[in-house]
Design a protein around this motif. Structure first.
Motif, PDB file in Angstrom:
ATOM      1  N   ASP A   1       0.836  -1.200   0.000  1.00 47.05           N
ATOM      2  CA  ASP A   1       0.000   0.000   0.000  1.00 47.05           C
ATOM      3  C   ASP A   1       0.869   1.247   0.000  1.00 47.05           C
ATOM      4  O   ASP A   1       1.945   1.292   0.611  1.00 47.05           O
ATOM      5  CB  ASP A   1      -0.914   0.009   1.222  1.00 47.05           C
ATOM      6  CG  ASP A   1      -2.053  -0.996   1.107  1.00 47.05           C
ATOM      7  OD1 ASP A   1      -2.359  -1.390  -0.031  1.00 47.05           O
ATOM      8  OD2 ASP A   1      -2.614  -1.393   2.153  1.00 47.05           O
ATOM      9  N   SER A   2       0.405   2.268  -0.669  1.00 50.33           N
ATOM     10  CA  SER A   2       1.133   3.530  -0.704  1.00 50.33           C
ATOM     11  C   SER A   2       0.993   4.258   0.632  1.00 50.33           C
ATOM     12  O   SER A   2      -0.067   4.224   1.274  1.00 50.33           O
ATOM     13  CB  SER A   2       0.596   4.404  -1.841  1.00 50.33           C
ATOM     14  OG  SER A   2       1.172   5.688  -1.810  1.00 50.33           O
ATOM     15  N   LEU A   3       2.064   4.926   1.037  1.00 52.50           N
ATOM     16  CA  LEU A   3       2.021   5.695   2.280  1.00 52.50           C
ATOM     17  C   LEU A   3       1.059   6.868   2.169  1.00 52.50           C
ATOM     18  O   LEU A   3       0.596   7.394   3.184  1.00 52.50           O
ATOM     19  CB  LEU A   3       3.426   6.190   2.638  1.00 52.50           C
ATOM     20  CG  LEU A   3       4.460   5.095   2.969  1.00 52.50           C
ATOM     21  CD1 LEU A   3       5.808   5.729   3.266  1.00 52.50           C
ATOM     22  CD2 LEU A   3       3.993   4.260   4.155  1.00 52.50           C
ATOM     23  N   ARG A   4       0.738   7.277   0.946  1.00 55.77           N
ATOM     24  CA  ARG A   4      -0.180   8.400   0.762  1.00 55.77           C
ATOM     25  C   ARG A   4      -1.611   8.027   1.145  1.00 55.77           C
ATOM     26  O   ARG A   4      -2.443   8.902   1.353  1.00 55.77           O
ATOM     27  CB  ARG A   4      -0.141   8.879  -0.689  1.00 55.77           C
ATOM     28  CG  ARG A   4       1.195   9.493  -1.088  1.00 55.77           C
ATOM     29  CD  ARG A   4       1.126  10.036  -2.513  1.00 55.77           C
ATOM     30  NE  ARG A   4       2.381  10.661  -2.900  1.00 55.77           N
ATOM     31  CZ  ARG A   4       2.594  11.252  -4.077  1.00 55.77           C
ATOM     32  NH1 ARG A   4       1.611  11.272  -4.975  1.00 55.77           N
ATOM     33  NH2 ARG A   4       3.759  11.802  -4.346  1.00 55.77           N
ATOM     34  N   THR A   5      -1.920   6.734   1.213  1.00 53.79           N
ATOM     35  CA  THR A   5      -3.282   6.310   1.546  1.00 53.79           C
ATOM     36  C   THR A   5      -3.486   6.122   3.051  1.00 53.79           C
ATOM     37  O   THR A   5      -4.596   5.765   3.474  1.00 53.79           O
ATOM     38  CB  THR A   5      -3.605   4.984   0.826  1.00 53.79           C
ATOM     39  OG1 THR A   5      -2.713   3.968   1.300  1.00 53.79           O
ATOM     40  CG2 THR A   5      -3.449   5.130  -0.679  1.00 53.79           C
ATOM     41  N   ILE A   6      -2.465   6.350   3.845  1.00 54.67           N
ATOM     42  CA  ILE A   6      -2.592   6.133   5.288  1.00 54.67           C
ATOM     43  C   ILE A   6      -3.509   7.181   5.899  1.00 54.67           C
ATOM     44  O   ILE A   6      -3.383   8.380   5.636  1.00 54.67           O
ATOM     45  CB  ILE A   6      -1.206   6.171   5.971  1.00 54.67           C
ATOM     46  CG1 ILE A   6      -0.349   4.983   5.491  1.00 54.67           C
ATOM     47  CG2 ILE A   6      -1.339   6.141   7.488  1.00 54.67           C
ATOM     48  CD1 ILE A   6       1.049   4.976   6.071  1.00 54.67           C
ATOM     49  N   HIS A   7      -4.447   6.737   6.703  1.00 52.82           N
ATOM     50  CA  HIS A   7      -5.360   7.611   7.449  1.00 52.82           C
ATOM     51  C   HIS A   7      -4.704   7.874   8.809  1.00 52.82           C
ATOM     52  O   HIS A   7      -4.784   7.058   9.729  1.00 52.82           O
ATOM     53  CB  HIS A   7      -6.719   6.925   7.612  1.00 52.82           C
ATOM     54  CG  HIS A   7      -7.809   7.867   8.004  1.00 52.82           C
ATOM     55  ND1 HIS A   7      -7.797   8.598   9.176  1.00 52.82           N
ATOM     56  CD2 HIS A   7      -8.981   8.206   7.363  1.00 52.82           C
ATOM     57  CE1 HIS A   7      -8.885   9.327   9.261  1.00 52.82           C
ATOM     58  NE2 HIS A   7      -9.616   9.111   8.164  1.00 52.82           N
ATOM     59  N   TRP A   8      -4.069   9.029   8.965  1.00 51.88           N
ATOM     60  CA  TRP A   8      -3.188   9.247  10.110  1.00 51.88           C
ATOM     61  C   TRP A   8      -3.953   9.380  11.426  1.00 51.88           C
ATOM     62  O   TRP A   8      -3.481   8.928  12.483  1.00 51.88           O
ATOM     63  CB  TRP A   8      -2.324  10.488   9.871  1.00 51.88           C
ATOM     64  CG  TRP A   8      -1.315  10.270   8.768  1.00 51.88           C
ATOM     65  CD1 TRP A   8      -1.350  10.781   7.526  1.00 51.88           C
ATOM     66  CD2 TRP A   8      -0.146   9.453   8.847  1.00 51.88           C
ATOM     67  NE1 TRP A   8      -0.278  10.356   6.792  1.00 51.88           N
ATOM     68  CE2 TRP A   8       0.490   9.527   7.584  1.00 51.88           C
ATOM     69  CE3 TRP A   8       0.437   8.653   9.850  1.00 51.88           C
ATOM     70  CZ2 TRP A   8       1.666   8.854   7.304  1.00 51.88           C
ATOM     71  CZ3 TRP A   8       1.611   7.977   9.573  1.00 51.88           C
ATOM     72  CH2 TRP A   8       2.220   8.073   8.310  1.00 51.88           C
ATOM     73  N   SER A   9      -5.116   9.944  11.415  1.00 52.08           N
ATOM     74  CA  SER A   9      -5.858  10.090  12.675  1.00 52.08           C
ATOM     75  C   SER A   9      -6.296   8.733  13.213  1.00 52.08           C
ATOM     76  O   SER A   9      -6.173   8.448  14.428  1.00 52.08           O
ATOM     77  CB  SER A   9      -7.063  11.009  12.476  1.00 52.08           C
ATOM     78  OG  SER A   9      -7.935  10.468  11.498  1.00 52.08           O
ATOM     79  N   LEU A  10      -6.794   7.854  12.337  1.00 55.83           N
ATOM     80  CA  LEU A  10      -7.166   6.511  12.788  1.00 55.83           C
ATOM     81  C   LEU A  10      -5.938   5.671  13.140  1.00 55.83           C
ATOM     82  O   LEU A  10      -6.009   4.809  14.030  1.00 55.83           O
ATOM     83  CB  LEU A  10      -7.986   5.804  11.697  1.00 55.83           C
ATOM     84  CG  LEU A  10      -9.382   6.378  11.425  1.00 55.83           C
ATOM     85  CD1 LEU A  10     -10.068   5.613  10.304  1.00 55.83           C
ATOM     86  CD2 LEU A  10     -10.231   6.340  12.687  1.00 55.83           C
ATOM     87  N   THR A  11      -4.844   5.911  12.421  1.00 55.51           N
ATOM     88  CA  THR A  11      -3.615   5.199  12.759  1.00 55.51           C
ATOM     89  C   THR A  11      -3.165   5.536  14.171  1.00 55.51           C
ATOM     90  O   THR A  11      -2.764   4.655  14.959  1.00 55.51           O
ATOM     91  CB  THR A  11      -2.511   5.551  11.748  1.00 55.51           C
ATOM     92  OG1 THR A  11      -2.904   5.105  10.444  1.00 55.51           O
ATOM     93  CG2 THR A  11      -1.183   4.903  12.123  1.00 55.51           C
ATOM     94  N   ALA A  12      -3.236   6.827  14.546  1.00 54.88           N
ATOM     95  CA  ALA A  12      -2.836   7.237  15.894  1.00 54.88           C
ATOM     96  C   ALA A  12      -3.792   6.684  16.951  1.00 54.88           C
ATOM     97  O   ALA A  12      -3.384   6.332  18.056  1.00 54.88           O
ATOM     98  CB  ALA A  12      -2.789   8.758  15.958  1.00 54.88           C
TER      99      ALA A  12
END
Length: 418
Positions: free
Chosen positions: A229-240
């Motif tokens: 998966d591309s790092l651009r698709t990461i959902h940062w708020s849910l990841t945190a």
């Protein structure tokens, strides 16, 4: 038999060619230089058998012939010519500027120049694309003229040459012209109305669909990160929040794939030049393909011997239209594959002379009678289609109107049926 036909057959012996094998030996007498040489032979006979004044006439004729041959030959020895088209592409009927540069290395002017060969569909010896009255000595001249091609293709279609027959028109001196840039003429296309196609199932970067997951369109959900998966698709708020990588999912694309069958068999077509059934089949195929790709569909042009795929990308459209400009009739009937082959919609373009099996019921038929030219050497019997054509084009004069009206009617029927 009528009286007119009887009278014509009665006097036909006066115009019949009884010795066609001898034509190549006597045709030179139809040229100006041939006539002068025949007169020179007569003057020589007069000088030998009648009077010495015949020799004066002989020398005069030979001087005129010599000057008429040597002058144009010498004049062109010091001339170099180059031409290029200002644009690389245009469509049938559009005008393109041609830049001609002529260099005269002689101190004397050159008169009566012309550029011929390669600019017309059916060139003859007198077909000159442009004529120039005079080129001064020791000069470099540039000329621009507007060329309007009436038929698709790559121009010049043959090696052009610069010629002159000055001063007497007895003999034509020729030199090749250097072509720096050619002109690709696309087939003329007509703006068709939108046609409803079935929903496709092919992935593409256009036409996002709610039923598919991909990297285009609106965000549809989230999922755990997976390798690749591309790092651009990461959902940062849910990841945190979850302490692990979460990526966003977006809409995928469903795209319709349409197939256009085009019959290129030479025996299936009638007429010559821009108004032949072959040229109109290419124009119709290009018009339909252009319309469908503008609706974000993938179009496959199937010629039996090969295929061309056309998408909405500009590079793909240019590549396909360039290849359409170079299409030639084939000598043998091509095998058309049946409709399907991963396509959601198909259409066939042929004539009523075609002997091949129609790969789809949706067929555009060009009637050969409306495209017959006076040059057609033989009359071929039209093959009646077992089913009524989907669209029928009767003649080249009304071909655009007939195509547009029937296409719009079929589109309305398809909209009502959907």
């Amino acid at each position: 038999m009528s009286n007119t036909q009887t009278s014509a057959s009665r006097w036909a012996w006066l115009t019949s060619d009884y010795t066609p094998w001898a034509n190549k030996y006597v045709y030179w007498l139809k040229t100006p230089i041939g006539i002068l040489l025949a007169l020179a032979a007569v003057a020589l006979a007069m000088g030998i058998f009648v009077t010495p004044q015949g020799y004066v006439l002989l020398l005069t004729i030979l001087a005129v012939v010599g000057l008429g041959v040597v002058w144009p030959w010498v004049g062109l020895r010091g001339v170099a010519c180059e031409l290029k088209f200002r644009t690389r592409r245009c469509r049938e009927g559009e005008k393109a500027e041609v830049i001609v540069e002529i260099v005269n290395r002689w101190p004397i002017p050159v008169w009566g120049l012309a550029i011929e060969n390669g600019f017309f569909v059916e060139d003859t010896a007198s077909d000159a694309a442009v004529a120039l009255a005079r080129i001064p000595g020791w000069s470099r001249c540039e000329f621009i003229w507007r060329f309007q091609p009436l038929q698709r293709g790559v121009y010049p279609q043959a090696a052009p040459r610069i010629v002159t027959e000055f001063p007497f028109g007895l003999w034509k001196a020729k030199r090749p012209v250097k072509v720096q840039q050619e002109l690709t003429v696309w087939p003329k296309t007509y703006r068709l109305s939108n046609f409803p196609l079935p929903q496709g199932n092919h992935r593409s970067v256009t036409s996002p669909s709610d039923q598919r997951t991909g990297q285009e369109g609106e965000r549809t959900g989230v999922r755990p990160f997976q390798q690749g998966d591309s790092l651009r698709t990461i959902h940062w708020s849910l990841t945190a929040r979850h302490g692990r990588f979460i990526v966003s999912e977006r809409q995928g694309s469903a795209q319709t794939r349409a197939r256009i069958y085009v019959d290129l068999d030479r025996s299936s077509h009638q007429g010559f030049g821009p108004d032949s059934t072959f040229e109109w089949a290419i124009r119709i195929a290009a018009s339909i393909a252009t319309e469908l790709v503008q609706q974000h569909n993938v179009v496959v042009l199937d010629f039996g011997t090969h295929e061309e795929q056309m998408t909405g990308a500009q590079a793909s459209m240019h590549r396909t239209m360039d290849r359409l400009a170079r299409l030639k009739p084939t000598q043998e009937p091509a095998t058309m594959r049946r409709a399907g082959n991963g396509c959601d919609w198909s259409i066939s373009i042929s004539t009523d002379l075609s002997q091949s099996e129609k790969p789809t019921k949706r067929t555009i038929v060009l009637r050969s009678d409306g495209f017959r030219a006076a040059k057609d050497a033989c009359e071929r019997q039209a093959v009646l289609a077992p089913v009524k054509p989907w669209i029928c084009v009767e003649d080249h004069d009304n071909a655009p109107r007939q195509l547009l009206s029937q296409w719009a009617m079929k589109g309305r029927e398809a909209w009502c049926g959907s």
